[in-house]
Design a protein around this motif. Sequence first.
Motif, PDB file in Angstrom:
ATOM      1  N   MET A   6      15.550 -61.826 -18.804  1.00  0.00           N
ATOM      2  CA  MET A   6      16.783 -61.724 -18.029  1.00  0.00           C
ATOM      3  C   MET A   6      17.825 -61.017 -18.877  1.00  0.00           C
ATOM      4  SD  MET A   6      19.174 -64.824 -16.433  1.00  0.00           S
ATOM      5  CE  MET A   6      17.908 -65.379 -15.287  1.00  0.00           C
ATOM      6  N   HIS A  49      13.135 -57.853 -14.728  1.00  0.00           N
ATOM      7  CA  HIS A  49      13.529 -57.823 -13.318  1.00  0.00           C
ATOM      8  C   HIS A  49      14.892 -58.446 -13.025  1.00  0.00           C
ATOM      9  CE1 HIS A  49      12.639 -57.044  -9.168  1.00  0.00           C
ATOM     10  NE2 HIS A  49      12.675 -58.324  -8.814  1.00  0.00           N
ATOM     11  N   ARG A  50      15.342 -59.435 -13.785  1.00  0.00           N
ATOM     12  CA  ARG A  50      16.538 -60.212 -13.405  1.00  0.00           C
ATOM     13  C   ARG A  50      17.755 -59.788 -14.215  1.00  0.00           C
ATOM     14  NH1 ARG A  50      20.004 -62.075 -10.740  1.00  0.00           N
ATOM     15  NH2 ARG A  50      20.214 -64.216  -9.958  1.00  0.00           N
ATOM     16  N   ALA A  89      16.278 -57.671  -9.323  1.00  0.00           N
ATOM     17  CA  ALA A  89      16.910 -58.871  -8.768  1.00  0.00           C
ATOM     18  C   ALA A  89      18.248 -59.013  -9.479  1.00  0.00           C
ATOM     19  CB  ALA A  89      16.037 -60.099  -8.989  1.00  0.00           C
ATOM     20  N   TYR A  90      19.309 -58.597  -8.799  1.00  0.00           N
ATOM     21  CA  TYR A  90      20.614 -58.478  -9.445  1.00  0.00           C
ATOM     22  C   TYR A  90      21.581 -59.526  -8.919  1.00  0.00           C
ATOM     23  CZ  TYR A  90      22.534 -56.721  -5.108  1.00  0.00           C
ATOM     24  OH  TYR A  90      22.943 -56.635  -3.806  1.00  0.00           O
ATOM     25  N   PRO A 126      17.018 -68.812 -11.773  1.00  0.00           N
ATOM     26  CA  PRO A 126      17.152 -67.370 -11.533  1.00  0.00           C
ATOM     27  C   PRO A 126      17.195 -66.977 -10.063  1.00  0.00           C
ATOM     28  CG  PRO A 126      15.579 -67.783 -13.293  1.00  0.00           C
ATOM     29  CD  PRO A 126      15.898 -69.123 -12.685  1.00  0.00           C
ATOM     30  N   ASP A 127      16.789 -67.856  -9.165  1.00  0.00           N
ATOM     31  CA  ASP A 127      16.894 -67.549  -7.740  1.00  0.00           C
ATOM     32  C   ASP A 127      18.316 -67.700  -7.211  1.00  0.00           C
ATOM     33  OD1 ASP A 127      14.176 -66.973  -7.474  1.00  0.00           O
ATOM     34  OD2 ASP A 127      13.665 -69.058  -7.009  1.00  0.00           O
ATOM     35  N   ALA A 173      20.579 -64.488  -6.310  1.00  0.00           N
ATOM     36  CA  ALA A 173      19.787 -63.274  -6.520  1.00  0.00           C
ATOM     37  C   ALA A 173      20.016 -62.300  -5.374  1.00  0.00           C
ATOM     38  CB  ALA A 173      18.299 -63.618  -6.619  1.00  0.00           C
TER      39      ALA A 173
END
Length: 216
Positions: free
Chosen positions: A72, A100-101, A146-147, A193-194, A197
């Motif tokens: 992340m 991705h995050r 995934a921002y 992390p969700d 997102a």
Amino acid sequence: MKLLILAANGQIARIVEQRILNEPQFSDVELTLGLRRAERLSALASNPRVTVIETDLEDAASVGRAVAGQDMVFVAVVDHDRDNRMTKNVITAMQAHHVHRIIFTNILGIYNEVPGEFGRWNLAQVRSGLAAAQRSDQLLTNSDLAYTTLRLPWLNNRDEVKCTVTTRNEPYVGVSGSRQSVADVVLKIVADPDFAANDSIGMADPDTQGEDRPVY
């Protein structure tokens, strides 16, 4: 989790770092702290969970080295560059290294979502950097990452965590908030992390709603 914080010597970044290193729920988080002058965070460099590296956000190779191997990324600075090199470098590096995050700091007002007299005052204050801030957010939206865009309130140093979080399509609630509150939102994302997102979120102290100037 391996978390990279870029512009890691900022005030909000420092709060996030200290809480991660001192709160049991984050004991499995390893930090890489990227900043222009690594000696500014030399006090943290001896911690076995911390790697401090010199990183120039406007240099693609430097950003790539920092991003490699992370899970992340938190960019703790607003991209006011007219060419948005910082945002582009981070997105490119994350895509190249399959990270991705991302959490990216921005300003309130990029969607004209701040109502009333304060909204008009805020627009006048941020006008010079507004286009770059809007492009930064749009670059993230158009990426495959995934921002989370963080639209910060006018900040104060109050010793409190108190904020209402609003999404992209909601009016901004409040005008000011503490740096601790923003850091707490970042840590909610680190823990889950969700959370938020693929969204752009605002956060401010709801008790400042209706004020026409920042509350310090």
